[in-house]
Design a protein around this motif. Structure first.
Motif: not given
Length: 361
Positions: A32-33, A51-54, A68-75
């Motif tokens: 995601f961007e 984190p946000f949900g989608t 689903e939980k979306v988070d920043e992982v390694s950029g």
């Protein structure tokens, strides 16, 4: 764009001393961007709300992701509890919200999301920046818009373009004084003022309500309710009076924020005349003859004066401009010269009295 990983050889054929190798590409993982649109700016600023949900649907019908939980992982922004890859055919529709609540693969309650509706039901507002994103429709071939398809300008996106908008409003107050001294040119004497904001109490703001957003005809943006406001919950009462000043503030000519606002994020609502700010100010005046007087002044400000509502996705900042004396100069509102003390002498006329006097001899 990163090259896809080759994972296997599907077939190997040898024909007349020449060979042919066919490979099948591994499906790309979905990233995601994210951006966050502030008010009406055409371009977004970088999302930084955690984190946000989608939610997602394959070909617009089959469930693909559920909260689903979306988070920043390694950029890179990606789902963290399950891994998802782009299907080889068809498309996926995404609806995201922030901040993430609940559990991945279990439908959330704030907000409730379907393919064409986002609803916040009887939500109590408690300093949380609720956001929702435009709906996006993507496939493997257009999931990353850095491909510059059609020769257009590269957008810079490297994942599902996720543009968030604020579901709530933001409310803030600043205080300043237009002037704190004045020299009268007629007498060349100066009067100065020192002002202290002792208290600022906010009242009449609803903090519980509902909002329903329906998908617009463009199948991307969400239609807001009439007036861009939420509906207060049945029987809901307004917030208890909130004190916005934790310690006295010395008022200067530069604007100062009242940072003690406990609900920086507030429910978008229509003003009904009950939204008030009660301020208490101490004014110390050093007169032009060197003497000093100190007085305390209290004023109730009607926040609905000239304003009908606090609207969704709007940051409303009230500037409280405190003048130590009234100014009526039409050419310079910061000039207190016309507010100096003048006199209007007059003599009351004699009141006639007709006494009755009886003299007895």
């Amino acid at each position: 764009m990163k090259k896809a990983i080759l994972w296997g050889i599907a077939a190997l054929a040898i024909f007349a001393s020449c060979s042919k190798v066919e490979t099948i590409e591994q499906q790309k993982e979905i990233n995601f961007e994210v951006a966050n649109r502030i008010q009406t700016k055409a371009e977004g600023v970088k999302y930084a709300n955690g984190p946000f949900g989608t939610y997602a649907w394959f070909n617009g019908t089959d469930e693909f992701m559920v909260n689903e939980k979306v988070d920043e992982v390694s950029g890179a922004w990606k789902t963290v509890d399950h891994t998802f890859y782009w299907p080889k055919t068809g498309y996926i529709e995404f609806v995201s919200y922030s901040p993430f609540q609940g559990t991945s693969n279990t439908a959330g309650t704030v907000p409730v999301i379907t393919k064409d509706n986002i609803s916040y039901d009887n939500v109590t507002i408690d300093n949380v920046d609720y956001m929702y994103a435009d709906k996006v429709k993507c496939s493997e071939n257009v999931n990353e818009i850095t491909d510059n398809a059609g020769g257009g300008t590269d957008s810079g996106y490297e994942g599902v373009p996720t543009l968030f908008r604020h579901a709530l409003a933001k409310l803030a107050f600043v205080v300043k004084a237009p002037f704190l001294s004045y020299t009268d040119p007629a007498t060349n004497t100066t009067t100065t003022w020192e002002m202290t904001l002792n208290s600022a109490k906010l009242s009449g703001i609803y903090n519980q309500g509902s909002c329903n957003l329906s998908l617009n005809a463009d199948e991307k943006t969400w239609g807001k309710p009439t007036g861009n406001v939420w509906t207060p919950s049945t029987g809901a009462t307004t917030n208890a009076e909130q004190e916005l000043v934790t310690s006295p503030i010395t008022i200067g000519t530069d604007a100062q924020s009242l940072d003690a606002l406990t609900n920086a994020f507030v429910m978008p609502q229509t003003f009904d005349g009950n939204q008030k700010l009660t301020i208490n100010i101490t004014i110390k005046t050093t007169l032009s003859n060197g003497k000093e007087i100190t007085e305390t002044y209290e004023k109730v400000i009607d926040l609905s004066d000239g304003i009908t509502a606090i609207e969704m996705n709007k940051n409303m900042v009230y500037t409280i401009s405190v003048k130590p004396v009234k100014s009526i100069d039409p050419n310079n509102n910061d000039n207190p010269n016309d507010a100096t003390i003048t006199f209007d002498p007059a003599v009351a006329d004699w009141e006639p009295i007709t006494p009755s006097l009886t003299l007895e001899i």
